[in-house]
Write a protein that holds these residues in place. Structure first.
Motif, PDB file in Angstrom:
ATOM      1  N   SER B  10     -59.620  98.127  -6.740  1.00 35.65           N
ATOM      2  CA  SER B  10     -60.588  98.308  -7.317  1.00 35.65           C
ATOM      3  C   SER B  10     -61.460  96.959  -7.404  1.00 35.65           C
ATOM      4  O   SER B  10     -60.731  96.020  -7.353  1.00 35.65           O
ATOM      5  CB  SER B  10     -60.503  99.066  -8.739  1.00 35.65           C
ATOM      6  OG  SER B  10     -59.674  98.002  -9.431  1.00 35.65           O
ATOM      7  N   LEU B  11     -62.757  96.764  -7.519  1.00 37.75           N
ATOM      8  CA  LEU B  11     -63.429  95.867  -7.705  1.00 37.75           C
ATOM      9  C   LEU B  11     -64.518  96.037  -8.666  1.00 37.75           C
ATOM     10  O   LEU B  11     -65.455  97.150  -8.459  1.00 37.75           O
ATOM     11  CB  LEU B  11     -63.944  95.199  -6.298  1.00 37.75           C
ATOM     12  CG  LEU B  11     -65.005  93.938  -6.287  1.00 37.75           C
ATOM     13  CD1 LEU B  11     -64.106  92.836  -6.632  1.00 37.75           C
ATOM     14  CD2 LEU B  11     -65.549  93.752  -4.938  1.00 37.75           C
ATOM     15  N   SER B  12     -64.825  95.017  -9.264  1.00 37.78           N
ATOM     16  CA  SER B  12     -66.039  95.179 -10.294  1.00 37.78           C
ATOM     17  C   SER B  12     -66.823  94.044 -10.247  1.00 37.78           C
ATOM     18  O   SER B  12     -66.390  92.804 -10.529  1.00 37.78           O
ATOM     19  CB  SER B  12     -65.343  95.426 -12.008  1.00 37.78           C
ATOM     20  OG  SER B  12     -66.672  95.542 -12.640  1.00 37.78           O
ATOM     21  N   VAL B  13     -68.172  94.478 -10.111  1.00 36.67           N
ATOM     22  CA  VAL B  13     -69.209  93.255  -9.728  1.00 36.67           C
ATOM     23  C   VAL B  13     -70.263  93.420 -10.634  1.00 36.67           C
ATOM     24  O   VAL B  13     -70.650  94.617 -10.897  1.00 36.67           O
ATOM     25  CB  VAL B  13     -69.407  93.190  -8.272  1.00 36.67           C
ATOM     26  CG1 VAL B  13     -70.553  92.115  -7.982  1.00 36.67           C
ATOM     27  CG2 VAL B  13     -68.341  92.637  -7.533  1.00 36.67           C
ATOM     28  N   GLN B  14     -71.017  92.149 -11.150  1.00 37.21           N
ATOM     29  CA  GLN B  14     -72.264  92.419 -11.812  1.00 37.21           C
ATOM     30  C   GLN B  14     -73.559  92.820 -10.834  1.00 37.21           C
ATOM     31  O   GLN B  14     -73.476  92.206  -9.702  1.00 37.21           O
ATOM     32  CB  GLN B  14     -72.536  91.092 -12.412  1.00 37.21           C
ATOM     33  CG  GLN B  14     -73.586  91.228 -13.825  1.00 37.21           C
ATOM     34  CD  GLN B  14     -72.877  91.913 -14.951  1.00 37.21           C
ATOM     35  OE1 GLN B  14     -71.610  92.040 -15.042  1.00 37.21           O
ATOM     36  NE2 GLN B  14     -73.936  92.583 -15.695  1.00 37.21           N
ATOM     37  N   GLU B  15     -74.327  93.449 -11.174  1.00 38.43           N
ATOM     38  CA  GLU B  15     -75.663  93.712 -10.598  1.00 38.43           C
ATOM     39  C   GLU B  15     -76.193  92.499 -10.212  1.00 38.43           C
ATOM     40  O   GLU B  15     -76.273  91.457 -10.549  1.00 38.43           O
ATOM     41  CB  GLU B  15     -76.669  94.668 -11.151  1.00 38.43           C
ATOM     42  CG  GLU B  15     -77.707  94.839 -10.444  1.00 38.43           C
ATOM     43  CD  GLU B  15     -78.879  95.782 -11.384  1.00 38.43           C
ATOM     44  OE1 GLU B  15     -78.597  96.027 -12.492  1.00 38.43           O
ATOM     45  OE2 GLU B  15     -79.737  96.437 -10.751  1.00 38.43           O
ATOM     46  N   GLY B  16     -76.557  92.391  -8.821  1.00 38.97           N
ATOM     47  CA  GLY B  16     -77.339  91.356  -8.199  1.00 38.97           C
ATOM     48  C   GLY B  16     -76.272  90.089  -7.537  1.00 38.97           C
ATOM     49  O   GLY B  16     -77.069  89.279  -6.883  1.00 38.97           O
ATOM     50  N   ARG B  17     -75.048  90.393  -7.877  1.00 40.21           N
ATOM     51  CA  ARG B  17     -74.195  89.284  -7.391  1.00 40.21           C
ATOM     52  C   ARG B  17     -73.624  89.802  -6.004  1.00 40.21           C
ATOM     53  O   ARG B  17     -73.910  90.980  -5.695  1.00 40.21           O
ATOM     54  CB  ARG B  17     -72.898  89.015  -8.441  1.00 40.21           C
ATOM     55  CG  ARG B  17     -73.245  88.506  -9.743  1.00 40.21           C
ATOM     56  CD  ARG B  17     -74.198  87.355  -9.855  1.00 40.21           C
ATOM     57  NE  ARG B  17     -73.289  86.303  -9.752  1.00 40.21           N
ATOM     58  CZ  ARG B  17     -72.621  85.787 -10.849  1.00 40.21           C
ATOM     59  NH1 ARG B  17     -72.935  85.830 -11.847  1.00 40.21           N
ATOM     60  NH2 ARG B  17     -71.675  84.693 -10.279  1.00 40.21           N
ATOM     61  N   ILE B  18     -72.786  89.120  -5.543  1.00 39.60           N
ATOM     62  CA  ILE B  18     -72.249  89.518  -4.064  1.00 39.60           C
ATOM     63  C   ILE B  18     -70.943  90.099  -4.234  1.00 39.60           C
ATOM     64  O   ILE B  18     -70.176  90.074  -5.419  1.00 39.60           O
ATOM     65  CB  ILE B  18     -71.855  88.227  -3.352  1.00 39.60           C
ATOM     66  CG1 ILE B  18     -71.545  88.612  -1.902  1.00 39.60           C
ATOM     67  CG2 ILE B  18     -70.840  87.367  -4.104  1.00 39.60           C
ATOM     68  CD1 ILE B  18     -71.446  87.445  -0.828  1.00 39.60           C
ATOM     69  N   SER B  19     -70.789  91.373  -3.543  1.00 40.51           N
ATOM     70  CA  SER B  19     -69.661  91.946  -3.451  1.00 40.51           C
ATOM     71  C   SER B  19     -68.815  91.525  -2.268  1.00 40.51           C
ATOM     72  O   SER B  19     -69.473  91.817  -1.201  1.00 40.51           O
ATOM     73  CB  SER B  19     -69.586  93.594  -3.669  1.00 40.51           C
ATOM     74  OG  SER B  19     -70.408  93.836  -4.783  1.00 40.51           O
ATOM     75  N   ILE B  20     -67.478  91.364  -2.333  1.00 40.10           N
ATOM     76  CA  ILE B  20     -66.650  91.095  -1.034  1.00 40.10           C
ATOM     77  C   ILE B  20     -65.427  91.997  -0.948  1.00 40.10           C
ATOM     78  O   ILE B  20     -64.812  91.985  -1.799  1.00 40.10           O
ATOM     79  CB  ILE B  20     -66.367  89.741  -0.925  1.00 40.10           C
ATOM     80  CG1 ILE B  20     -67.709  88.942  -0.985  1.00 40.10           C
ATOM     81  CG2 ILE B  20     -65.428  89.613   0.337  1.00 40.10           C
ATOM     82  CD1 ILE B  20     -67.211  87.481  -1.068  1.00 40.10           C
ATOM     83  N   LEU B  21     -65.621  92.665  -0.193  1.00 40.54           N
ATOM     84  CA  LEU B  21     -64.349  94.045   0.088  1.00 40.54           C
ATOM     85  C   LEU B  21     -63.455  93.496   1.369  1.00 40.54           C
ATOM     86  O   LEU B  21     -64.254  92.972   2.417  1.00 40.54           O
ATOM     87  CB  LEU B  21     -64.936  95.157   0.204  1.00 40.54           C
ATOM     88  CG  LEU B  21     -65.559  95.986  -1.055  1.00 40.54           C
ATOM     89  CD1 LEU B  21     -67.027  95.620  -0.859  1.00 40.54           C
ATOM     90  CD2 LEU B  21     -65.182  97.411  -0.986  1.00 40.54           C
ATOM     91  N   ASN B  22     -62.332  93.613   1.364  1.00 37.75           N
ATOM     92  CA  ASN B  22     -61.263  92.919   2.288  1.00 37.75           C
ATOM     93  C   ASN B  22     -60.602  93.752   2.968  1.00 37.75           C
ATOM     94  O   ASN B  22     -60.319  94.996   2.126  1.00 37.75           O
ATOM     95  CB  ASN B  22     -60.501  91.683   1.784  1.00 37.75           C
ATOM     96  CG  ASN B  22     -61.425  90.679   1.234  1.00 37.75           C
ATOM     97  OD1 ASN B  22     -62.144  89.923   2.058  1.00 37.75           O
ATOM     98  ND2 ASN B  22     -61.299  90.202  -0.059  1.00 37.75           N
ATOM     99  N   CYS B  23     -60.082  93.691   4.226  1.00 33.65           N
ATOM    100  CA  CYS B  23     -59.453  94.480   4.906  1.00 33.65           C
ATOM    101  C   CYS B  23     -58.519  93.825   5.899  1.00 33.65           C
ATOM    102  O   CYS B  23     -59.098  93.037   6.592  1.00 33.65           O
ATOM    103  CB  CYS B  23     -60.404  95.512   5.640  1.00 33.65           C
ATOM    104  SG  CYS B  23     -59.590  96.719   6.661  1.00 33.65           S
TER     105      CYS B  23
END
Lengths: 111, 112
Positions: B10-23
């Protein structure tokens, strides 16, 4: 507009009943797949087919069976439903040049 | 053993910021990588892909980066929006099988 169709979207059924989940695609894809997913969990491949009269079991053991008599149709059958079969079932198709296209899924609940 | 790993459930991010999902992946023969987005009670939908001959692919707010030497790819979403809240699956194409190998997924929550 969806090119792969699953019916029903939701199904509640009693223990011991026989059920068939339908999946049809209009894209002429040779490969089709069935995945099982519990809420928040990973996708488990339970069956796949590379073409007409081809069916293989996937990574996760399943009591369901599939058939592929026509290219566009890949139904999944449970002969005797149990509460442990409660899950979301996702059908997908692909050809060698594309990724997978998924259907909307069937949410099955066995009571 | 898992060939495609998404180590953050899981990942929680604030609106407007960058989300980075890793694999991460283990098989150097994988030649094509995809990201799928899934809402509850719906099937996964294709988001973006990248071929192993590239190191970056961009589509609007979504960018996928591939680091072949590290066997790592990431999905960047910027700016993040509440509607991006979903489970994101990383997938790799195995040319020997012709199938996709999926990761376990990362649930992204974008807070207003």
């Amino acid at each position: 507009e969806a090119d792969i169709y699953q019916t029903p979207r939701y199904l509640v059924i009693g223990t011991g009943k026989k059920i068939t989940l339908e999946c049809s695609q209009t894209m002429g894809h040779d490969k089709m797949y069935w995945y099982q997913q519990d809420p928040g969990m990973e996708l488990h491949l339970i069956h796949y087919s590379y073409g007409v009269n081809s069916t293989e079991k996937g990574d996760l053991s399943s009591e369901s069976t599939v058939s592929r008599i026509r290219t566009e149709h890949f139904p999944l059958t449970l002969e005797s439903a149990r509460p442990s079969h409660t899950s979301q079932y996702l059908c997908a198709s692909s050809d060698r040049h594309s990724g997978y296209t998924f259907g909307s899924g069937t949410r099955l609940t066995v009571v | 053993d898992q060939q495609v790993k998404q180590n953050s459930p899981s990942l929680s991010v604030q609106e407007g910021r960058i989300s980075i999902l890793n694999c991460d992946y283990t098989n150097s023969m994988f030649d094509y990588f995809l990201w799928y987005k899934k809402y509850p009670a719906e099937g996964p939908t294709f988001l973006i892909s990248i071929s192993s001959i590239k190191d970056k692919n961009e589509d609007g707010r979504f960018t996928v980066f591939l680091n072949k030497s590290a066997k790592h790819l990431s999905l960047h979403i910027v700016p993040s929006q509440p509607g991006d809240s979903a489970v994101y699956f990383c997938a790799a194409s195995d040319p020997s099988q012709g199938n996709l190998i999926f990761g376990k997924g990362t649930k992204l929550s974008v807070k207003p």
